[in-house]
Design an enzyme around this catalytic site. Structure first.
Site, mmCIF file in Angstrom:
data_model
loop_
_atom_site.group_PDB
_atom_site.id
_atom_site.type_symbol
_atom_site.label_atom_id
_atom_site.label_comp_id
_atom_site.label_asym_id
_atom_site.label_seq_id
_atom_site.Cartn_x
_atom_site.Cartn_y
_atom_site.Cartn_z
ATOM 1 N NE ARG A 125 -11.066 -3.891 9.359
ATOM 2 C CZ ARG A 125 -11.119 -2.627 8.917
ATOM 3 N NH1 ARG A 125 -10.510 -2.281 7.811
ATOM 4 N NH2 ARG A 125 -11.773 -1.703 9.598
ATOM 5 C CG HIS B 242 -6.333 -1.472 9.133
ATOM 6 N ND1 HIS B 242 -6.355 -2.230 7.983
ATOM 7 C CD2 HIS B 242 -5.039 -1.126 9.333
ATOM 8 C CE1 HIS B 242 -5.120 -2.329 7.502
ATOM 9 N NE2 HIS B 242 -4.306 -1.676 8.303
ATOM 10 C CE1 TYR C 15 -13.383 1.612 8.838
ATOM 11 C CE2 TYR C 15 -12.006 3.089 10.149
ATOM 12 C CZ TYR C 15 -12.301 1.827 9.670
ATOM 13 O OH TYR C 15 -11.506 0.768 10.040
HETATM 14 C C1 TPP Z 1 2.184 0.380 -0.684
HETATM 15 C C2 TPP Z 1 1.467 0.637 0.610
HETATM 16 N N1 TPP Z 1 0.564 1.637 0.678
HETATM 17 C C3 TPP Z 1 -0.105 1.862 1.825
HETATM 18 C C4 TPP Z 1 0.144 1.091 2.942
HETATM 19 C C5 TPP Z 1 -0.625 1.332 4.236
HETATM 20 N N2 TPP Z 1 -1.626 0.269 4.373
HETATM 21 C C6 TPP Z 1 -1.402 -0.813 5.139
HETATM 22 S S1 TPP Z 1 -2.687 -1.892 5.094
HETATM 23 C C7 TPP Z 1 -3.562 -0.897 4.045
HETATM 24 C C8 TPP Z 1 -4.939 -1.294 3.585
HETATM 25 C C9 TPP Z 1 -4.933 -2.481 2.720
HETATM 26 O O1 TPP Z 1 -6.271 -2.853 2.453
HETATM 27 P P1 TPP Z 1 -6.594 -4.248 1.824
HETATM 28 O O2 TPP Z 1 -5.638 -4.551 0.755
HETATM 29 O O3 TPP Z 1 -8.031 -4.275 1.479
HETATM 30 O O4 TPP Z 1 -6.262 -5.265 3.022
HETATM 31 P P2 TPP Z 1 -7.008 -5.427 4.439
HETATM 32 O O5 TPP Z 1 -6.174 -4.691 5.440
HETATM 33 O O6 TPP Z 1 -8.375 -4.875 4.296
HETATM 34 O O7 TPP Z 1 -7.022 -6.880 4.717
HETATM 35 C C10 TPP Z 1 -2.864 0.250 3.755
HETATM 36 C C11 TPP Z 1 -3.350 1.337 2.884
HETATM 37 C C12 TPP Z 1 1.128 0.067 2.828
HETATM 38 N N3 TPP Z 1 1.406 -0.742 3.863
HETATM 39 N N4 TPP Z 1 1.754 -0.143 1.662
#
Ligand code: TPP
Ligand code: MG
Length: 333
Positions: A248, A252, A261
């Site tokens: 990435r 985020h 971090y």
């Molecule tokens: C069920 C749920 N838990 C927490 C969140 C908050 N949240 C949004 S994106 C994210 C991280 C997801 O990481 P990843 O699956 O690796 O996707 P990336 O953003 O790295 O592409 C989190 C914890 C959410 N949207 N839904």
């Protein structure tokens, strides 16, 4: 001279140039959205940057006339390939009435467009996975010979929805392609604190499907894996799990500060493997693109981004009373 790998995959020079142009378009729209966000003009950005090769490589391996895609919030490369336009993406960024994704109700990144078989997702991560499995089951029942393509992050591969969906698809041999875009972080949590197994693709065996890990910075590698998965699905042999490994390149989202971090030199190193740069170099080394053609592509892309920005910025907002629509069926007075 670099070996021509696309020929062997049955991809013409024209096709790989289209792939490159779509990747570049996604990148430039994303970059523009960050500028607009920092200028206070759009509320939120969640980026595709660093994942364009995985998204475009995969989407090019699907049948754009009949397959269904259930993208996650970073998948600008997937939805552009499936027919969503830069204007439509910008309308969503600016939250304008004409936004086809949700008529400005959803945050950007909640892609949905019926005519292009882009199925809308919810904000809780991974809910799109069981939806993809259900659509694959429906497609099988009506003998449409379609595949469904669903993406999610590696963090999301820990959610129950992934495991339930993968299990059901494995048991019923459904034509689903599960593609995990492993970008090494789930917000601030690094990969080593997310998974105890080495690869996300190791999880496939538990659900009776093949699992492969490919270089997510290489659209040709991803194309090959997703094409094989699509062919397998259409032959009735069931689902496949594809893991694309990339990085990435942005925080985020526009509300995150990744300096808290991860070290700047880690990000700088990943930028040397930026798929826009490496795929551009491949096209030049194989004689498919020269400087002149690169400039032409750049100009075409920037024109689209500028036109989309101007159009969406000047488009009207929804009427306040529109907020009351699409919750309950409307009745005659
Ligand atoms: C069920 C749920 N838990 C927490 C969140 C908050 N949240 C949004 S994106 C994210 C991280 C997801 O990481 P990843 O699956 O690796 O996707 P990336 O953003 O790295 O592409 C989190 C914890 C959410 N949207 N839904
Ligand atoms: Mg992630």
């Amino acid at each position: 001279m670099t070996e021509n790998r696309h020929d062997k995959l049955g991809l013409s020079d024209q096709k790989v140039l289209e792939m490159y142009e779509t990747m570049l378009l996604a990148r430039r729209i994303d970059e523009r959205m960050w500028l607009l966000n920092r200028a206070g003009k759009i509320a939120f950005v969640v980026s595709c940057q660093g994942q364009e090769a995985a998204q475009v490589g995969a989407a090019f391996a699907l049948d754009r006339e009949k397959d269904y895609v259930l993208p996650y919030y970073r998948d600008m490369g997937v939805v552009l390939t499936f027919g969503m336009t830069p204007k439509e993406l910008m309308l969503s960024g600016f939250a304008k009435a004409e936004d086809p994704n949700s008529g400005s109700r959803q945050m950007p990144g909640h892609f949905g467009q019926k005519k292009n078989r882009i199925v809308t997702g919810s904000s809780p991560v991974t809910t799109q996975v069981p939806h993809a499995v259900g659509i694959a089951l429906a497609g099988k029942m009506v003998r449409k010979n379609l595949v469904t393509f669903v993406t999610f992050g590696e963090g999301s591969s820990n959610q129950g929805d992934f495991h339930e969906g993968a299990n059901f698809a494995g048991v019923h041999k459904l034509p689903v392609i599960f593609m995990c875009e492993n970008n090494k972080y789930a917000i601030s949590v690094p990969i080593e604190k997310q998974l105890a197994c080495e690869k996300v693709s190791d999880r496939a065996i538990g659900y009776g499907m093949p699992g492969v890990t490919v270089d997510g910075n290489d659209p040709l590698d991803v194309y090959k894996a997703v094409k094989e998965a699509a062919d397998r699905g259409r032959r009735g042999e069931g689902p496949t799990l594809v893991e694309t490994v990339s990085y990435r390149l942005t925080p985020h989202s526009s509300d995150d500060d990744d300096r808290t971090y991860r070290a700047p030199d880690e990000v700088a190193k990943a930028k040397t493997e930026d798929p826009i740069i490496t795929f551009g170099a491949y096209l030049k080394e194989t004689g498919v693109m020269n400087d002149e053609l690169e400039n032409e592509i750049n100009e075409r892309v920037m024109k689209l981004v500028n036109e989309a920005t101007d159009y969406a910025e000047n488009a009207p907002y929804s009427a306040p009373e529109d907020a009351l629509k699409y919750v309950y069926a409307e009745t005659e007075e």
